[in-house]
Design an enzyme around this catalytic site. Structure first.
Site, PDB file in Angstrom:
ATOM      1  N   ASP A  17      32.443 -42.895 -45.262  1.00 54.14           N
ATOM      2  CA  ASP A  17      32.678 -43.604 -44.003  1.00 54.14           C
ATOM      3  C   ASP A  17      31.562 -44.611 -43.726  1.00 54.14           C
ATOM      4  OD1 ASP A  17      30.755 -41.639 -43.610  1.00 54.14           O
ATOM      5  OD2 ASP A  17      31.886 -40.540 -42.103  1.00 54.14           O
ATOM      6  N   ASP A  43      32.540 -30.843 -33.883  1.00 56.43           N
ATOM      7  CA  ASP A  43      33.908 -30.814 -33.365  1.00 56.43           C
ATOM      8  C   ASP A  43      34.938 -30.670 -34.487  1.00 56.43           C
ATOM      9  OD1 ASP A  43      33.855 -33.303 -34.542  1.00 56.43           O
ATOM     10  OD2 ASP A  43      34.358 -34.445 -32.743  1.00 56.43           O
ATOM     11  N   HIS A  83      35.133 -32.432 -37.296  1.00 58.81           N
ATOM     12  CA  HIS A  83      35.512 -33.612 -38.075  1.00 58.81           C
ATOM     13  C   HIS A  83      34.920 -33.555 -39.477  1.00 58.81           C
ATOM     14  CE1 HIS A  83      31.742 -35.744 -36.416  1.00 58.81           C
ATOM     15  NE2 HIS A  83      31.611 -35.894 -37.711  1.00 58.81           N
ATOM     16  N   GLU A 125      38.126 -37.690 -36.584  1.00 59.65           N
ATOM     17  CA  GLU A 125      37.922 -36.958 -35.345  1.00 59.65           C
ATOM     18  C   GLU A 125      39.171 -36.144 -34.991  1.00 59.65           C
ATOM     19  OE1 GLU A 125      35.096 -36.692 -34.269  1.00 59.65           O
ATOM     20  OE2 GLU A 125      34.035 -38.531 -33.762  1.00 59.65           O
TER      21      GLU A 125
HETATM   22  C1  GLP Z   1      28.603 -37.647 -39.329  1.00 60.12           C
HETATM   23  C2  GLP Z   1      29.216 -37.994 -40.674  1.00 60.12           C
HETATM   24  C3  GLP Z   1      29.890 -36.802 -41.319  1.00 60.12           C
HETATM   25  C4  GLP Z   1      28.954 -35.608 -41.267  1.00 60.12           C
HETATM   26  C5  GLP Z   1      28.631 -35.270 -39.837  1.00 60.12           C
HETATM   27  C6  GLP Z   1      27.730 -34.060 -39.707  1.00 60.12           C
HETATM   28  O1  GLP Z   1      29.504 -37.698 -38.293  1.00 60.12           O
HETATM   29  N1  GLP Z   1      30.165 -39.053 -40.586  1.00 60.12           N
HETATM   30  O2  GLP Z   1      30.221 -37.104 -42.668  1.00 60.12           O
HETATM   31  O3  GLP Z   1      29.564 -34.507 -41.899  1.00 60.12           O
HETATM   32  O4  GLP Z   1      27.960 -36.394 -39.288  1.00 60.12           O
HETATM   33  O5  GLP Z   1      26.397 -34.452 -39.824  1.00 60.12           O
HETATM   34  P1  GLP Z   1      25.189 -33.474 -40.065  1.00 60.12           P
HETATM   35  O6  GLP Z   1      25.272 -33.063 -41.485  1.00 60.12           O
HETATM   36  O7  GLP Z   1      23.986 -34.316 -39.796  1.00 60.12           O
HETATM   37  O8  GLP Z   1      25.335 -32.353 -39.130  1.00 60.12           O
END
Ligand code: GLP
Length: 260
Positions: free
Chosen positions: A66, A135, A137, A142
């Protein structure tokens, strides 16, 4: 879905070992790259293996999950820059072999369609590294995302923007409102998925992912339909799992010949 509950250093070793073996077996493997803090220790370990054990990414391809829409090309939080800093520049990975959705394109739908084509032309993703949002995702799909969605523009939830504000001087106003993200249908086409989640903040999302009903309300639940998905958890992230004891028992008795 294989659920492994183990200390963080073991989770990191399991994921890195899998990617290491893939690259030595298939040097031109296609690796799906996630941002966020969860994969960072895996990237550190891969960089170590590159420096000390000759692991090479020279022929590999990388596709990111992304990207934020509209962050300037040189912004440190632009995901393409984050991936360059955290992994690509630390190993022998040519920059033009790592690609993300183009959040600066004039025609965003066209950039998304092009991205899908590029993944397909590379032969599809061999292994996809994934984190999970609080959440539920994955990538930036989302809640409410179509379970068969493709790469497209999405609006970030308030929760995700609050969670990600830590990367933007704790200032939510600096967090972009839009992103481009591989769809759930796109992610589901990866041949193998390795999702890593640590910490108590992920416990409910992990419970839903592994044990909840498949629902767009918790987008990660679509992974229950994936034929080869490995979920790596520390104790805290696993703390709400109903079958916690069973997953631990299964891993403790995992046949020695069986990889992930
Ligand atoms: C962002 C990214 C996701 C990731 C999420 C969780 O939203 N787009 O790919 O999984 O964060 O992040 P973290 O690993 O820092 O908790």
């Amino acid at each position: 879905m294989e659920v492994i509950i183990a200390p963080t250093d073991e989770l990191v070793r399991i994921a890195a070992q899998n990617i290491d073996e893939l690259l030595r077996r298939k040097p031109d493997a296609v690796i799906g790259l996630a941002t966020g803090s969860s994969p960072l220790a895996i990237y550190n370990e891969l960089a170590r293996r590159h420096n000390e054990e000759g692991l090479s990414f020279a022929k590999a391809r990388g596709f990111m999950l992304d990207e934020y829409v509209g962050l300037p090309k040189d912004h440190p939080e632009r995901y393409r820059n984050v991936i360059e800093k955290e992994i690509a520049s630390r190993v022998d990975w040519p920059s033009d072999q790592v690609e993300g959705p183009n959040g600066l394109a004039d025609d965003l739908p066209d950039a998304c369609a092009q991205y899908e084509q590029d993944i397909k032309a590379a032969g599809g993703i061999d292994v996809q590294i994934l984190g999970i949002g609080t959440d539920g995702h994955i990538a930036f799909n989302e809640p409410g995302s179509s379970l068969s969605s493709r790469t497209r523009i999405k609006t970030l939830t308030q929760q995700t923007r609050v969670d990600n504000a830590r990367f933007f001087d704790d200032d939510i106003d600096q967090v972009p409102k839009h992103c481009l993200t591989q769809g759930l249908g796109t992610i589901m086409e990866a041949k193998h998925i390795i999702l890593v989640a640590t910490g108590k903040a992920k416990a409910e999302a992990v419970h839903q992912l592994v044990e909840g009903p498949i629902s767009a309300l918790w987008p990660a639940t679509v992974l229950q339909m994936h034929p080869h998905c490995t979920v790596l958890l520390d104790d805290a992230a696993a703390s709400r799992l109903q079958l916690n004891t069973y997953y631990r028992d299964t891993y403790a008795n995992k046949p020695a010949w069986q990889g992930i």
